[in-house]
Design a protein around this motif. Structure first.
Motif: not given
Ligand code: FES
Length: 311
Positions: A184, A182, A101-103, A206, A99, A208, A106
């Motif tokens: 990803y 975050l 997530l709001p941040a 933090s 997912h 993923r 990125y």
């Protein structure tokens, strides 16, 4: 839920990478999905494989996935050599273990075909007005799938091409966590393990990852047997040393859905009530593992002599 999809169009995105545009056979809308979601695709004659949805979630009439031809890969080989527009394919999902997530900021790290789950994230980050950087690791820029699309979605794309001498120095680039950011990451196992090691000291949650192949396990671990107590049905069954929890449950008549059976898709998740799980999946984060309230029955086992499941 399993559904039939019609392959409307195929296209080359890079050498060895084909995109597939899938639609409902009779037309009409498909279920909504969010960035990070994947499909379990059943190519006739091949094991089921997971492919990230890489199109625009706002397009409710078609789904796009991309398939890289892998040496010896039966599903990818069939997609590249035998499956053609008009074919009907079975799929389950979308399911999302990755997912967004709001941040405010990125950092996306993609390796090769690992760009696929990241593409809709770049779109979502742009639409949310978040700051986004993409580190795109490939052999050469000419072999980078969806590079133009990624550049159109994100003004800060840095291509790290190993054949061009610009390989990403993961430890240097990700050694220090920037504030409110975050990460990803999706790509080959080596890249993800390097990112995991470099970010080990970052705040929990933090960073993923999306794994599409099971993570390597240390050699020499012997699997013991254990008891499964099933709270709702009041039954108790034994899991043999060489048996999975999934196989033991099915052997006892429980209808547990599964797909990858490698700990990467999340289909076989079961709720745990008691007992410590030996998590062997590639989905749960460190904090989700520590919570010890779910397990992937296809690969995970008990650390002790007994587990109590909500079944
Ligand atoms: Fe995919 Fe268990 S069936 S995680």
């Amino acid at each position: 839920m399993r559904r039939t999809l019609r392959l409307r169009r195929m296209g080359w995105e890079a050498p060895g990478v084909l995109s597939l545009e899938l639609v409902a056979p009779e037309g009409g809308e498909l279920p909504a999905w969010e960035p990070g979601a994947h499909l379990d695709l059943h190519v006739p004659g091949a094991p089921v494989r997971q492919y990230s949805l890489c199109g625009d979630p706002a397009d409710r009439r078609s789904w796009r996935v991309a398939v890289r031809e892998v040496a010896g890969g039966r599903a990818s080989g069939l997609v590249h050599k035998a499956v053609r527009p008009g074919a009907l394919l079975e799929a389950e999902g979308p399911r999302n273990n990755f997912h967004l997530l709001p941040a405010p900021s990125y950092l996306f790290v993609a390796g090769g075909i690992g760009i696929t789950p990241i593409l809709p994230m770049l779109r979502a980050a742009r639409d949310a007005g978040a700051q986004a950087t993409l580190l795109f690791c490939v052999r050469s820029a000419a072999e980078a799938p969806f590079l133009d699309e990624a550049r159109a979605l994100c003004p800060d794309v840095v291509v790290h091409a190993s054949a061009e001498g610009t390989r990403l120095d993961v430890a240097a680039r990700l050694g220090t966590p920037p504030p409110d950011t975050l990460v990803y990451c999706c790509g080959p196992q080596r890249l993800m393990e390097a990112v995991e090691a470099a970010t080990a000291g970052w705040p929990e949650g933090s960073v993923r990852f999306e794994w599409f192949a099971p993570r390597a396990r240390p050699d020499g671990e012997a699997d013991g047997g254990f008891e499964l107590a099933l709270a709702r049905s009041g039954r108790s069954i034994q899991v043999a040393p060489a048996q999975s929890v999934l196989a033991a449950l099915r052997g006892a008549g429980f209808d547990i859905p599964s797909s990858c059976e490698q700990g990467v898709c999340g289909t076989c998740e079961c709720r745990v009530i008691e007992g410590e799980v030996d998590h062997r999946d590639s989905i749960l984060s460190a904090s989700e593992r520590a919570a010890n309230d779910v397990m992937m029955a296809c690969v995970s086992r008990a650390k002790g002599a007994r587990l109590v499941l909500d079944l």
